[in-house]
Design a protein around this motif. Sequence first.
Motif, PDB file in Angstrom:
ATOM      1  N   ASN A   1      -1.672   4.198   5.143  1.00  9.17           N
ATOM      2  CA  ASN A   1      -1.520   2.970   4.354  1.00  9.17           C
ATOM      3  C   ASN A   1      -2.068   1.954   5.343  1.00  9.17           C
ATOM      4  O   ASN A   1      -1.353   1.542   6.251  1.00  9.17           O
TER       5      ASN A   1
ATOM      6  N   THR B   1       1.143   4.125  -2.872  1.00 12.98           N
ATOM      7  CA  THR B   1       0.701   5.702  -2.505  1.00 12.98           C
ATOM      8  C   THR B   1       1.810   6.647  -3.264  1.00 12.98           C
ATOM      9  O   THR B   1       1.288   7.381  -3.863  1.00 12.98           O
TER      10      THR B   1
ATOM     11  N   ALA C   1       0.905  -1.051  -0.024  1.00 12.57           N
ATOM     12  CA  ALA C   1      -0.007  -0.294  -0.125  1.00 12.57           C
ATOM     13  C   ALA C   1       0.857   1.308   0.184  1.00 12.57           C
ATOM     14  O   ALA C   1       0.529   2.218  -0.837  1.00 12.57           O
ATOM     15  N   HIS C   2       1.848   1.106   0.839  1.00 15.12           N
ATOM     16  CA  HIS C   2       2.893   2.486   1.064  1.00 15.12           C
ATOM     17  C   HIS C   2       3.389   2.657  -0.341  1.00 15.12           C
ATOM     18  O   HIS C   2       3.546   3.876  -0.889  1.00 15.12           O
TER      19      HIS C   2
ATOM     20  N   SER D   1      -1.640  10.796   4.292  1.00 14.14           N
ATOM     21  CA  SER D   1      -2.047   9.696   3.958  1.00 14.14           C
ATOM     22  C   SER D   1      -2.337   8.491   4.685  1.00 14.14           C
ATOM     23  O   SER D   1      -1.828   8.566   5.976  1.00 14.14           O
TER      24      SER D   1
ATOM     25  N   VAL E   1      -5.707   2.229   0.491  1.00 18.25           N
ATOM     26  CA  VAL E   1      -4.768   3.339   0.476  1.00 18.25           C
ATOM     27  C   VAL E   1      -5.901   4.617   0.521  1.00 18.25           C
ATOM     28  O   VAL E   1      -6.625   4.732  -0.238  1.00 18.25           O
TER      29      VAL E   1
END
Length: 351
Positions: free
Chosen positions: A58, A36, A32-33, A56, A63
Amino acid sequence: MHRGRLVEGTVALGDRGTGAIDLARRKAISKAHSATHMIHKALHETVGPDRTQAGSENSPSRVRFDFRSASAVPQSALGEIEERVNTLLVENLDVTDQVMPIAEAKSLGAMALFGEKYGDRVRVVSIGGDWSRELCAGTHVKQSGEIGRVTLLGESSVGSGVRRVEALVGDGAYGFQAKEHALVGQLTQLLGARPDELSDRVSSLVTRLRDAEKELAGVRQAQLLAAAGTLAAGAAEVGSVRVVTHDAGEVASADDLRALALDVRSRLGEAEPAVVAVAGVAKGRPLVVAATNASARQAGVRAGALVKAASGVLGGGGGGKDDVAQGGGQDVAAVPAALGAVRDAVAAQAS
């Protein structure tokens, strides 16, 4: 520093403990990171570099990316961003990190969080060499292909000048895609159309449905107004005022009740004071409309006061001008009592 919460047993200062990473969860968050970072870069390419990150989150398979923007991102641009990211996932770009002086990181064009304070040396995470570079201390995948797939769910406003993009990553994106595929399959069977025909077929059905609803509303209103003559002829005498109260039952909206009340009022004329109060139920909510002629108003009878009395019985409120007013409430069963309250209010105002 790690913080923990004791859920059972005892612990004392100096005791030894073992910490373990939930590898499956960590791997999902890493995907997910990295996703992003890729969404951020693709957003810059598609919409403009002025869309700076504002925050953000994660989570495993999901996301949330916030960015500064004075306007919404068009749906077509979201499609381009999603396509761009997924194309680069297939290319399986290398994801690397390097610690360097902050001046060097800036000279390489590495993106930093606005307002964040950095030390003299920073960690730079790069995706595809020089395609995406950001100052970041988080955990990432080794290659973009590990992410699997990214599906953008949509874009929305979360505050003044701040927009949010939400997306599913990896297993979450694949699961979402499978559900969409199943839904398309069900629609093709229900509508007897190929997947590429669904949009036109649904659009046609919606248009036909709206036309039918308009036609039905016209028929209902005509049926409602057809009773105007009978209602006017059956006006009751409350003191010196001719009063018509009527429960119209289910109606499309307050507009239908207003049209009926005005029609009946016009049939009663101006020779003597006249009041019309019509109630009905629209979408499960009781409504009431009252209308008075000039003679009634000269006698002290006001439509706003009549509606206030009826709405109070219905468990709500309302108001309007002296000649026409409307209100409503919550208690459908109280409609007969609300019309009775109108008659009582006429008697009190005209006395």
